[in-house]
Scaffold this motif. Structure first.
Motif, PDB file in Angstrom:
ATOM      1  N   UNK A 320       0.575  -0.979   0.020  1.00 31.64           N
ATOM      2  CA  UNK A 320      -0.294   0.309   0.201  1.00 31.64           C
ATOM      3  C   UNK A 320       0.572   1.179   0.519  1.00 31.64           C
ATOM      4  N   UNK A 321       2.159   0.456  -0.279  1.00 32.88           N
ATOM      5  CA  UNK A 321       2.940   2.645   0.084  1.00 32.88           C
ATOM      6  C   UNK A 321       3.881   2.369  -0.922  1.00 32.88           C
ATOM      7  N   UNK A 322       4.274   3.923  -1.160  1.00 36.40           N
ATOM      8  CA  UNK A 322       5.002   4.042  -2.420  1.00 36.40           C
ATOM      9  C   UNK A 322       6.140   2.951  -2.340  1.00 36.40           C
ATOM     10  N   UNK A 323       6.607   2.875  -3.719  1.00 33.28           N
ATOM     11  CA  UNK A 323       8.618   1.799  -3.475  1.00 33.28           C
ATOM     12  C   UNK A 323       9.244   3.041  -3.399  1.00 33.28           C
ATOM     13  N   UNK A 324      10.158   2.609  -2.618  1.00 30.33           N
ATOM     14  CA  UNK A 324      11.786   3.376  -2.657  1.00 30.33           C
ATOM     15  C   UNK A 324      12.682   3.533  -3.956  1.00 30.33           C
ATOM     16  N   UNK A 325      12.110   4.531  -4.454  1.00 32.28           N
ATOM     17  CA  UNK A 325      12.796   4.801  -5.564  1.00 32.28           C
ATOM     18  C   UNK A 325      13.284   5.939  -6.406  1.00 32.28           C
ATOM     19  N   UNK A 326      14.034   6.287  -7.600  1.00 31.04           N
ATOM     20  CA  UNK A 326      13.647   7.939  -7.781  1.00 31.04           C
ATOM     21  C   UNK A 326      12.985   8.483  -8.546  1.00 31.04           C
ATOM     22  N   UNK A 327      11.784   7.687  -9.130  1.00 27.90           N
ATOM     23  CA  UNK A 327      10.893   7.881  -9.781  1.00 27.90           C
ATOM     24  C   UNK A 327       9.554   8.449  -8.821  1.00 27.90           C
ATOM     25  N   UNK A 328       9.882   8.158  -7.493  1.00 30.74           N
ATOM     26  CA  UNK A 328       8.580   8.434  -6.513  1.00 30.74           C
ATOM     27  C   UNK A 328       9.264   9.284  -5.888  1.00 30.74           C
ATOM     28  N   UNK A 329      10.052   9.460  -5.435  1.00 26.51           N
ATOM     29  CA  UNK A 329      10.800  11.214  -4.599  1.00 26.51           C
ATOM     30  C   UNK A 329      11.118  12.107  -5.331  1.00 26.51           C
ATOM     31  N   UNK A 330      11.361  12.282  -6.929  1.00 27.29           N
ATOM     32  CA  UNK A 330      11.647  13.450  -7.855  1.00 27.29           C
ATOM     33  C   UNK A 330       9.679  13.959  -7.118  1.00 27.29           C
ATOM     34  N   UNK A 331       9.008  13.145  -7.722  1.00 23.53           N
ATOM     35  CA  UNK A 331       7.173  13.538  -8.300  1.00 23.53           C
ATOM     36  C   UNK A 331       7.078  14.071  -6.847  1.00 23.53           C
ATOM     37  N   UNK A 332       7.602  12.887  -5.587  1.00 16.37           N
ATOM     38  CA  UNK A 332       7.105  13.842  -3.693  1.00 16.37           C
ATOM     39  C   UNK A 332       6.897  15.165  -3.804  1.00 16.37           C
ATOM     40  N   UNK A 333       8.894  15.349  -4.198  1.00 17.76           N
ATOM     41  CA  UNK A 333       9.978  16.728  -3.796  1.00 17.76           C
ATOM     42  C   UNK A 333       9.239  17.756  -4.430  1.00 17.76           C
TER      43      UNK A 333
END
Length: 462
Positions: A320-333
């Motif tokens: 149920x959570x976002x996987x730890x990768x760059x694709x999510x981290x960049x967009x979350x930032x």
């Protein structure tokens, strides 16, 4: 002005600060980023750095060069007391001190997650930062130089045996890039044949790369086998003491390079805070990236990236959570900066929702895989997609030009095969040949001159 403290200058932290600079009005808030490293590392390029395909400096973004309106502190945050809104800053030199803030943004990222396997802490190296990737590259090159001077035997085999632990994206990319690197090196070392090099990947699960389809993962296994790389599935590492690899299958061999890529965990700094965490040690946040506890929203606290358990509202996330990768981290930032500004202005915030653009991996020069739903692409077309995606995803045009320019030059000039391992001990050559002052000659004591006996007699008489 409200003081915004961003803990961590990785993907999420850098993009939050970078976008805040563009969105905040003059005098609206003061932004500070604290990170032990003065740069952000684009981690998807680490396997290519280890394989000599990208210059290490081109895959990092210097914080002070690109965050011109943000205060950058090169130090570690070793504690946070959100109740009093104070963070403990510990620089490399000097005493620790407290820094006051009004709003905190936790984007400290993740670190390698290891298990108490004998020898791993002493022998293995991770693949999470630029220094590790460079060290792996130099170790491979140096081992080839050493092995070329040795006769066939156990020590030569040890130098030319390379092991990667973990069959996820990071592990497979690292493993395949190193295999490609070694294959290119063999052509420059007539003393070493292709059969002299040995590559082993250890994966505890029954398959690799869970982000791609089973069919695509089987293609990767077949491709690696054709290139002389062995993948051990359903196999656990039981010991690595002294570089001796012992597997749960009973197989043993020795290796001089063990790369650990078997998972990550939230940065341990969270253990020294009063911020709420979930069972895996990640920061508890809701979909709009605000920190929450059992009573609801924690005021003035935000989180994103690997350090946070961000809900994946698409329903495709693991647990149920976002996987730890760059694709999510960049967009979350990027979303985090917008939500912080909206909160400052009394406006509404938005929830994080991102449909994955697909999974793409490079497996060495000219080989790659891409997965989007049921669509799987392999081989050269996927490799082009891999480079195209990451070349454009690299932050700032200055960095994009450097990376893509590096790739273009490599087409004509090839990879750079020079090892710089001696950079770890840069003063050895100077110390070896430096002139030193000669030791001072021993001082001879002045001889004691005795007076004649007659003179002594007169002195006594007086």
């Amino acid at each position: 002005m409200p003081k915004i403290l961003i803990v961590g200058g990785g993907y999420a932290g850098f993009y939050t600060a970078w976008k805040l600079e563009k969105q905040l009005r003059r005098g609206e808030a003061e932004v500070t980023v604290v990170d032990p490293r003065p740069y952000m590392t684009y981690q998807p390029f680490l396997p290519e750095i280890a394989a000599g395909s990208i210059d290490p400096r081109h895959s990092v973004v210097h914080l002070r060069s690109h965050l011109t309106k943000t205060k950058v502190i090169t130090a570690a945050v070793t504690g946070v007391n959100h109740a009093s809104k104070k963070a403990t800053i510990t620089p490399a030199e000097g005493e620790a001190y407290d820094l006051d803030y009004d709003i905190i943004v936790m984007t400290a990222g993740s670190v390698s997650r290891t298990f108490p396997i004998p020898g791993v802490a002493d022998e293995a190296i991770g693949m999470k930062n630029i220094e590790e990737a460079v060290a792996v590259r130099d170790r491979v090159l140096t081992n080839f130089d050493k092995a070329a001077q040795l006769p066939a035997g156990p020590e030569r085999d040890r130098l030319l045996t390379f092991v990667v632990i973990g069959g996820g994206f990071a592990g497979i990319e690292t493993f395949a890039e190193l295999r490609s690197f070694a294959s290119a090196l063999v052509r420059r070392y007539p003393e070493i044949s292709f059969e002299d090099t040995h590559f082993h990947l250890i994966e505890a699960m029954g398959r690799i790369m869970p982000e791609v389809s089973l069919k695509t993962s089987h293609w990767v296994l077949k491709n690696l086998a054709q290139r002389g790389a062995q993948v051990h599935l359903d196999t656990q590492l039981t010991s690595a003491v002294g570089g001796k690899i012992e597997l749960s299958t009973g197989e043993t061999f020795e290796s001089d390079l063990i790369v650990w890529t078997a998972g990550v965990m939230a940065h341990p700094v969270l253990r020294n805070t009063d911020l709420p965490t979930e069972e895996r040690g990640r920061l508890r946040v809701q979909s709009d990236l605000r920190v929450i506890n059992d009573d609801g929203i924690v005021a003035d606290a935000w989180g994103a990236g690997d350090v946070s358990a961000v809900p994946d509202d698409t329903g495709k996330g693991v647990g149920g959570f976002c996987v730890p990768n760059a694709q999510h981290a960049v967009r979350q930032g990027k979303l985090l900066s917008k939500n912080i500004v909206a909160t400052l202005r009394g406006e509404g915030v938005k929830k994080y929702f991102h449909q994955p653009a697909g999974a793409v991996a490079g497996l060495g020069l000219g080989v790659g895989v891409f997965q989007k739903g049921k669509l799987g692409i392999t081989g050269f077309p996927a490799w082009v997609m891999h480079r195209g995606y990451h070349g454009l995803a690299m932050p700032t045009w200055e960095r994009k030009i450097r990376v893509i320019g590096n790739w273009v030059l490599n087409l004509f000039l090839g990879r750079d095969f020079a090892s710089l391992q001696d950079v770890e001990t840069p003063r050895v050559a100077f110390e070896t040949y430096a002139s030193r002052p000669r030791p001072a000659a021993p001082v001879e004591p002045e001889p004691v001159v005795k007076a004649p006996a007659r003179t002594r007699a007169k002195a006594v008489a007086k």
